[in-house]
Write a protein that holds these residues in place. Structure first.
Motif, short mmCIF file in Angstrom:
data_model
loop_
_atom_site.label_atom_id
_atom_site.label_comp_id
_atom_site.label_asym_id
_atom_site.label_seq_id
_atom_site.Cartn_x
_atom_site.Cartn_y
_atom_site.Cartn_z
N ILE A 35 3.22 -15.49 4.35
CA ILE A 35 1.88 -14.92 4.43
C ILE A 35 1.44 -14.52 3.03
CG2 ILE A 35 0.46 -13.05 5.36
CD1 ILE A 35 2.35 -12.91 7.74
N PRO A 36 0.40 -15.16 2.49
CA PRO A 36 -0.07 -14.79 1.15
C PRO A 36 -0.96 -13.56 1.18
CG PRO A 36 -1.38 -16.60 2.01
CD PRO A 36 -0.33 -16.30 3.06
N MET A 37 -0.88 -12.75 0.13
CA MET A 37 -1.82 -11.67 -0.09
C MET A 37 -2.45 -11.88 -1.45
SD MET A 37 -3.53 -9.06 0.71
CE MET A 37 -4.79 -8.48 -0.44
N VAL A 38 -3.69 -12.30 -1.46
CA VAL A 38 -4.38 -12.63 -2.71
C VAL A 38 -5.18 -11.42 -3.17
CG1 VAL A 38 -5.97 -14.21 -3.85
CG2 VAL A 38 -4.51 -15.04 -1.99
N TYR A 39 -4.76 -10.86 -4.29
CA TYR A 39 -5.44 -9.70 -4.86
C TYR A 39 -6.37 -10.13 -6.00
CZ TYR A 39 -2.42 -6.16 -2.64
OH TYR A 39 -1.79 -5.34 -1.74
N GLY A 46 -14.72 -6.30 -5.99
CA GLY A 46 -13.26 -6.40 -6.01
C GLY A 46 -12.64 -5.76 -4.79
N LYS A 47 -13.17 -4.61 -4.40
CA LYS A 47 -12.67 -3.94 -3.19
C LYS A 47 -12.94 -4.78 -1.95
CE LYS A 47 -13.43 0.66 -5.19
NZ LYS A 47 -14.20 1.92 -5.08
N ALA A 48 -14.12 -5.42 -1.91
CA ALA A 48 -14.45 -6.28 -0.77
C ALA A 48 -13.50 -7.46 -0.71
CB ALA A 48 -15.90 -6.75 -0.88
N PHE A 49 -13.15 -8.01 -1.87
CA PHE A 49 -12.21 -9.14 -1.93
C PHE A 49 -10.84 -8.70 -1.42
CE2 PHE A 49 -9.26 -12.13 -3.70
CZ PHE A 49 -9.95 -13.34 -3.78
N THR A 50 -10.39 -7.52 -1.86
CA THR A 50 -9.11 -6.99 -1.41
C THR A 50 -9.11 -6.79 0.10
OG1 THR A 50 -8.75 -5.86 -3.53
CG2 THR A 50 -7.44 -5.11 -1.66
N LYS A 51 -10.18 -6.22 0.62
CA LYS A 51 -10.27 -5.98 2.06
C LYS A 51 -10.20 -7.30 2.83
CE LYS A 51 -13.16 -3.79 5.59
NZ LYS A 51 -14.43 -3.03 5.86
N GLY A 53 -8.69 -9.93 1.88
CA GLY A 53 -7.29 -10.35 1.81
C GLY A 53 -6.44 -9.65 2.86
N TYR A 54 -6.70 -8.36 3.04
CA TYR A 54 -5.97 -7.60 4.07
C TYR A 54 -6.27 -8.15 5.47
CZ TYR A 54 -4.93 -4.01 0.54
OH TYR A 54 -4.47 -3.34 -0.56
N GLU A 55 -7.52 -8.52 5.70
CA GLU A 55 -7.90 -9.06 7.01
C GLU A 55 -7.19 -10.38 7.28
OE1 GLU A 55 -12.38 -7.07 7.31
OE2 GLU A 55 -12.10 -9.06 6.41
N ARG A 56 -7.00 -11.17 6.25
CA ARG A 56 -6.25 -12.42 6.43
C ARG A 56 -4.79 -12.11 6.74
NH1 ARG A 56 -5.16 -17.78 2.65
NH2 ARG A 56 -3.32 -18.40 3.82
N VAL A 57 -4.21 -11.15 6.04
CA VAL A 57 -2.82 -10.76 6.30
C VAL A 57 -2.66 -10.31 7.75
CG1 VAL A 57 -1.06 -9.01 5.79
CG2 VAL A 57 -2.20 -10.20 3.92
N ILE A 58 -3.60 -9.52 8.22
CA ILE A 58 -3.55 -9.05 9.60
C ILE A 58 -3.55 -10.21 10.58
CG2 ILE A 58 -4.86 -7.82 11.39
CD1 ILE A 58 -5.76 -5.89 9.12
N ALA A 59 -4.46 -11.17 10.37
CA ALA A 59 -4.54 -12.34 11.25
C ALA A 59 -3.23 -13.12 11.25
CB ALA A 59 -5.70 -13.23 10.83
N ASP A 60 -2.65 -13.29 10.07
CA ASP A 60 -1.39 -14.03 9.97
C ASP A 60 -0.24 -13.26 10.62
OD1 ASP A 60 -2.69 -16.06 8.68
OD2 ASP A 60 -1.96 -15.57 6.67
N LEU A 108 -7.37 1.52 2.07
CA LEU A 108 -6.31 0.77 1.37
C LEU A 108 -6.86 -0.01 0.19
CD1 LEU A 108 -3.83 -0.81 3.94
CD2 LEU A 108 -3.50 1.14 2.43
N ALA A 109 -8.05 -0.61 0.36
CA ALA A 109 -8.65 -1.35 -0.74
C ALA A 109 -8.97 -0.41 -1.90
CB ALA A 109 -9.91 -2.06 -0.27
N GLY A 110 -9.41 0.80 -1.56
CA GLY A 110 -9.68 1.80 -2.60
C GLY A 110 -8.41 2.22 -3.31
N LYS A 111 -7.32 2.32 -2.57
CA LYS A 111 -6.03 2.66 -3.18
C LYS A 111 -5.63 1.61 -4.21
CE LYS A 111 -1.09 2.98 -2.13
NZ LYS A 111 -0.04 2.92 -1.08
N PHE A 112 -5.73 0.33 -3.83
CA PHE A 112 -5.35 -0.72 -4.78
C PHE A 112 -6.27 -0.71 -6.00
CE2 PHE A 112 -5.60 -5.11 -6.40
CZ PHE A 112 -4.28 -5.23 -6.83
N ALA A 113 -7.55 -0.40 -5.79
CA ALA A 113 -8.49 -0.36 -6.91
C ALA A 113 -8.07 0.69 -7.94
CB ALA A 113 -9.90 -0.06 -6.40
N GLU A 114 -7.46 1.78 -7.47
CA GLU A 114 -7.06 2.87 -8.37
C GLU A 114 -5.69 2.65 -9.01
OE1 GLU A 114 -7.53 6.84 -6.90
OE2 GLU A 114 -9.28 6.32 -5.70
#
Length: 374
Positions: free
Chosen positions: A121-125, A134-139, A141-148, A282-288
């Motif tokens: 399962i890829p997680m593309v940051y 950037g936060k929208a892109f991260t989010k 990515g998380y949605e794809r991880v969830i689906a996988d 979570l997306a905000g956490k990665f941004a920081e």
């Protein structure tokens, strides 16, 4: 003191036996997902009732992975693939691999060809992670991880459950930060002990590890502080868990009072803050997240951060533990060296990899550095 040794021994046993820890969870009929470095969204895995099981590879001989990787690539990635090929992760439902460096991108693609029984399962940051896009892109990515994950495990995702998991992870972050500060006051805690505490966190469900750390903190508060005659150092790098390296630090009376190592304290610098949804949190956490070689920062704040650690913990010097063939670290070393020189902070560069069997050159370098720090 015997109680302290027993509590430390528990961390050592977990850190040294990840395969046994994985087997334990599987025997409890729990689903497990392997989480490769760096910054894999464990909270999402945890929220789905799955055990996030970290891996940073191992100090093993690379055989099968050589078929897929050139020799001049990060040995952490090589050894993760080697472990997968030889079956150390058998029983896991999937592996999540982020794409924060070229080696990680290669690991994911090679995994698909070499370890067919564990889905990748890829997680593309994004590197431009701080802006709203950037936060929208991260989010996304998380949605794809969830689906996988839902496809791989048959389990479903619930945002409310993610809120609970974020609270568990934030508590663990706080406890690990508290522990790092506390350990600087106890020179009897060796470099090997310190490493085992941090390393064991990747192999335990986070609330389990939090409980162990709280028990250790309680024991330390009841332990009389002794005079500290050790040489205080700060370590920085991607990984610094090699047993031979840690022994060299301990043999030379060095105490790691703080670190900015990706596999250690760097994991716990930032908490997830309340947001519109838990995924936004979570997306905000990665941004920081920052102060890391694989995270883009035009100002290269990692250099000042390293210098500040030295001042805060009154360290005598910095040891940069560079993972061989890690291009992002090689670029950052130059600016960290310059920042240390400007503050007259002694700096030692050590280059290691997962296949090293002879640490005598490292020992000589550390012994020389010790004389400089005296």
């Amino acid at each position: 003191m015997s109680n302290l040794k027993e509590k430390l021994q528990a961390f050592h046993e977990i850190a040294s036996s990840p395969k046994e820890q994985l087997k334990k969870y599987l025997e409890q009929n729990k689903k497990v997902v392997i989480c490769a470095p760096v910054y894999t969204p464990e909270e999402i895995v945890h929220a789905m009732g799955i055990i996030p099981f970290g891996t940073w590879g191992a100090d093993i001989e690379i055989k099968e992975a050589k078929t897929y990787f050139p020799a001049f690539i990060c040995s952490v990635m090589q050894s993760v693939l080697e472990l997968g090929i030889r079956g150390d992760f058998d029983g896991a439902s999937a592996i999540i691999i982020p794409s924060l460096c070229d080696s990680l991108k290669c690991l994911g693609e090679n995994w698909k060809s070499s370890v067919e029984n564990i889905p990748f399962i890829p997680m593309v940051y994004p590197q431009n992670r701080k802006a709203d896009f950037g936060k929208a892109f991260t989010k996304a990515g998380y949605e794809r991880v969830i689906a996988d994950l839902e496809k791989a495990t048959g389990l479903s995702f619930d945002d409310a459950k993610l809120t609970e998991s974020i609270e568990i992870y934030n508590e663990h972050n706080a406890v690990m930060r508290q522990l790092s500060d506390c350990l600087s006051d106890y020179p009897e805690i060796t470099a090997a002990d310190r490493s085992a505490i941090f390393k064991s966190a990747f192999y335990l469900e986070k609330s389990e590890h939090t409980a162990l750390v709280k028990g250790l903190l309680s024991e330390l508060t009841n332990t009389e502080k002794t005079a500290n005659n050790k040489i205080k150092i700060v370590t920085t790098g991607i990984l610094a868990d090699a047993a031979d390296l840690l022994k060299i630090f301990d043999d030379n009376n060095m105490q790691i009072v703080a670190d900015n190592v990706a596999g250690e304290s760097r994991q716990y610098q930032v908490d997830a803050k309340p947001a519109e949804t838990s995924l936004d949190s979570l997306a905000g956490k990665f941004a920081e997240m920052d102060n890391c070689s694989v995270l883009f920062n035009v100002d290269k704040a990692i250099a000042q951060y390293t210098v500040d650690l030295v001042a805060k913990y009154q360290a005598r010097g910095v040891i940069f533990v560079m993972t061989k063939f890690c291009d992002p670290e090689e670029f950052d070393y130059v600016i960290i060296k310059k920042a240390c020189a400007e503050k007259n902070i002694p700096l030692l560069l050590i280059e290691i990899d997962r296949q090293m069997t002879n640490y005598e050159q490292v020992r000589t370098a550390v012994e020389t550095f010790k004389e400089i720090l005296k």
